[in-house]
Scaffold this active site. Sequence first.
Site, PDB file in Angstrom:
ATOM      1  N   GLY A  29       0.835  -1.204   0.000  1.00  0.00           N
ATOM      2  CA  GLY A  29       0.000   0.000   0.000  1.00  0.00           C
ATOM      3  C   GLY A  29       0.860   1.239   0.000  1.00  0.00           C
ATOM      4  O   GLY A  29       2.065   1.169  -0.257  1.00  0.00           O
ATOM      5  N   ASN A  30       0.251   2.377   0.258  1.00  0.00           N
ATOM      6  CA  ASN A  30       1.018   3.616   0.377  1.00  0.00           C
ATOM      7  C   ASN A  30       0.328   4.539   1.373  1.00  0.00           C
ATOM      8  O   ASN A  30      -0.731   4.200   1.901  1.00  0.00           O
ATOM      9  CB  ASN A  30       1.216   4.274  -0.991  1.00  0.00           C
ATOM     10  CG  ASN A  30      -0.087   4.688  -1.611  1.00  0.00           C
ATOM     11  OD1 ASN A  30      -0.769   5.581  -1.120  1.00  0.00           O
ATOM     12  ND2 ASN A  30      -0.481   4.022  -2.693  1.00  0.00           N
TER      13      ASN A  30
END
Length: 235
Positions: A29-30
Amino acid sequence: MSADGLTGRHVVVSAGPTYEDIDPVRFLGNRSSGKMGFAIAAAAVRRGARVTLVAGPVALPTPGAGEGDLRRIDVRSAAQMHAAVFAAMPADVYIGAAAVADFTPQQVATGKIKKQPGEPGLTLQLVRTRDILADLAGHGLRPRVLVGFAAETHDMERYARGKLSDKRLDLIAANRVGMAGSGFESDDNALVVYGAGLECALGPAPKIELAGRLLDLVAQRLEDDSPASGMAETR
Ligand code: C5P
């Protein structure tokens, strides 16, 4: 058309991160919070636009609920976001505020990946995701105004202008990440918007205020493009 220039327009906004699953318990993810995209969706609804908000996994309430015409579609991966954005077409405007993963695991393991005794590491094979903005730019249903975001740590103008031309966008909103009071999780941000013949610094300011000023630039581009404005120019 109202002074705000978005009444009755269909505006599609993507927001938040994407999660790319590795196995049933892990993902890539980020740090995108979705706040900028949600602020843009809220501001567009307030200007009378019909808004489709395509949201990655975020912990945010639906903006402008009960205030106007907003449809929220929740997705998880870059592939799902791509499909949801294309399913929302046609639109007058697409604003890609989401931090879409550039790479995704080639295969999602069906069971949890276990560490093996003596194994020094694990290599994940990643493949490129499809670029939503670039694909829209080359599509028959291309929205009239395409806006991208560029989060950069250095050489902001060069990279942002590169994306503007590579992805064939109308506007790109660049922000420097890693600075206090701006970026992913903050309620405030500072943007520089680039376009053909345009460089416009916005903020630092609350994201909701920046959203309004970005929409002013979008409305201006829509107006410049309208048949009526073309007629006015040739008179
Ligand atoms: O190339 P980069 O990922 O830095 O570009 C950022 C912009 O491109 C953002 O507006 C993002 O929403 C969009 N993007 C996209 N599809 C991807 C990757 C990025 O639309 N697969």
